[in-house]
Design a protein around this motif. Structure first.
Motif, short mmCIF file in Angstrom:
data_model
loop_
_atom_site.label_atom_id
_atom_site.label_comp_id
_atom_site.label_asym_id
_atom_site.label_seq_id
_atom_site.Cartn_x
_atom_site.Cartn_y
_atom_site.Cartn_z
N VAL A 213 0.71 -1.21 0.44
CA VAL A 213 0.12 0.19 0.01
C VAL A 213 0.78 0.94 -0.11
O VAL A 213 0.17 2.79 0.08
N ALA A 214 1.61 1.59 0.45
CA ALA A 214 2.61 2.32 0.68
C ALA A 214 3.07 3.02 -0.55
O ALA A 214 3.20 4.16 -0.78
N ALA B 283 2.21 6.55 -2.28
CA ALA B 283 3.49 7.59 -2.33
C ALA B 283 2.76 8.53 -4.18
O ALA B 283 3.32 9.41 -4.25
N GLN B 284 2.67 7.19 -5.02
CA GLN B 284 2.22 7.92 -5.89
C GLN B 284 0.49 8.59 -6.40
O GLN B 284 0.52 8.96 -7.93
N PHE C 275 -7.52 9.92 -3.14
CA PHE C 275 -8.91 9.78 -2.08
C PHE C 275 -9.85 10.79 -0.90
O PHE C 275 -8.50 11.78 -0.73
N ASP C 276 -10.67 10.45 -0.65
CA ASP C 276 -10.99 11.47 0.27
C ASP C 276 -10.77 10.67 1.98
O ASP C 276 -10.94 11.04 2.68
N ALA C 277 -11.05 9.27 2.28
CA ALA C 277 -9.91 7.96 3.72
C ALA C 277 -9.36 7.34 3.00
O ALA C 277 -9.32 6.45 2.11
N LYS D 190 -0.72 12.54 4.12
CA LYS D 190 -1.80 13.70 3.61
C LYS D 190 -1.80 14.30 2.53
O LYS D 190 -3.12 14.32 1.66
N ALA D 191 -0.93 14.29 1.36
CA ALA D 191 -0.74 14.24 0.04
C ALA D 191 -1.27 13.81 -0.50
O ALA D 191 -2.45 14.08 -1.37
N ALA D 192 -1.40 12.60 -0.39
CA ALA D 192 -2.90 11.14 -1.07
C ALA D 192 -4.42 11.68 -1.27
O ALA D 192 -5.27 11.08 -1.97
N LEU D 193 -4.91 12.54 0.12
CA LEU D 193 -5.98 12.58 0.88
C LEU D 193 -6.49 13.62 -0.35
O LEU D 193 -5.22 14.87 -0.12
#
Length: 222
Positions: free
Chosen positions: A125-126, A130-131, A136-138, A168-171
């Motif tokens: 999942v990491a 990272a990409q 995502f909302d959650a 945080k950047a992926a959210l």
């Protein structure tokens, strides 16, 4: 008493072996002497999804990432409350866990992997986090017994400052990171706040009957 039967084993990246055991209709996934999951105790796994999804109420087409398939209780709980237009990605590192979900534990999963809202990603999942940028909302993480790499040591990067920054950047703005753990961890709470999250801690029971051990869920708003 019915004895436990070893059903299958699964090697972990970096070493270690998961063991799937069965006793009657009960299943257990073990790592060494640690029981990681039990099909009778899933209250906190359900709470992980319920508490996170409550914070998405009213959002159109919510996108949810679940890190860790486990026995599917978090996924099933998310499907129970997510709207019809939701998109749920489940990321599982160990391919055999997916095989168990479709094989000996198929009744436990109750067809949840075949829901049209679900996409299964077999892998770590990491890198997926990272990409991703505002994807995502959650993000729900249940890949270890807490914010450290117990199952796979490399999971430490998820909970380190850099990993939290990438999450945080992926959210999307206002998105939520939800993390399951077997016990509180004040250092992790501080790391979340340092990373810029607004943090809420929730102690929840392991059992759906409101008894037994208490587990910890962090709800961190981006």
């Amino acid at each position: 008493m019915i004895p436990w039967t070893l059903i299958d084993t699964a090697p972990l990246p970096g070493g270690g072996t998961l063991r799937l055991k069965q006793r009657g209709t009960e299943f257990s996934i073990m790592l060494g002497t640690n029981e990681l999951m039990n099909s009778r105790l899933f209250g906190s796994e359900e709470a992980l999804a319920r508490l996170a999804c409550e914070r998405l109420a009213g959002r159109a087409q919510p996108r949810i990432l679940i890190g860790g398939l486990g026995m599917g209780f978090t996924l099933r709980a998310a499907l129970a409350v997510a709207p019809a237009d939701a998109a749920i990605t489940v990321c599982e590192l160990v391919p055999q866990v997916v095989d168990w979900a479709r094989g000996p534990m198929a009744e436990v999963f109750a067809g949840s992997l075949d829901d049209p809202r679900v996409r299964l990603h077999v892998g770590d999942v990491a890198p997926l986090i990272a990409q991703s940028r505002a994807a995502f909302d959650a993000i729900l993480l249940d890949v270890d017994n807490g914010p450290e790499g117990l199952t796979v040591e490399s999971n430490d990067r998820l909970y380190a400052p850099g990993g939290l920054g990438r999450t945080k950047a992926a959210l999307v703005p206002g998105g939520v990171l939800a993390v399951w753990a077997s016990a509180p961890d004040e250092r992790f709470t501080r790391r979340l706040r340092t990373a810029g999250f607004q943090v809420e801690e929730q102690a929840v029971r392991a059992s759906t009957k409101g008894r037994g051990a208490r587990h910890m869920i962090w709800l961190a708003a981006a």
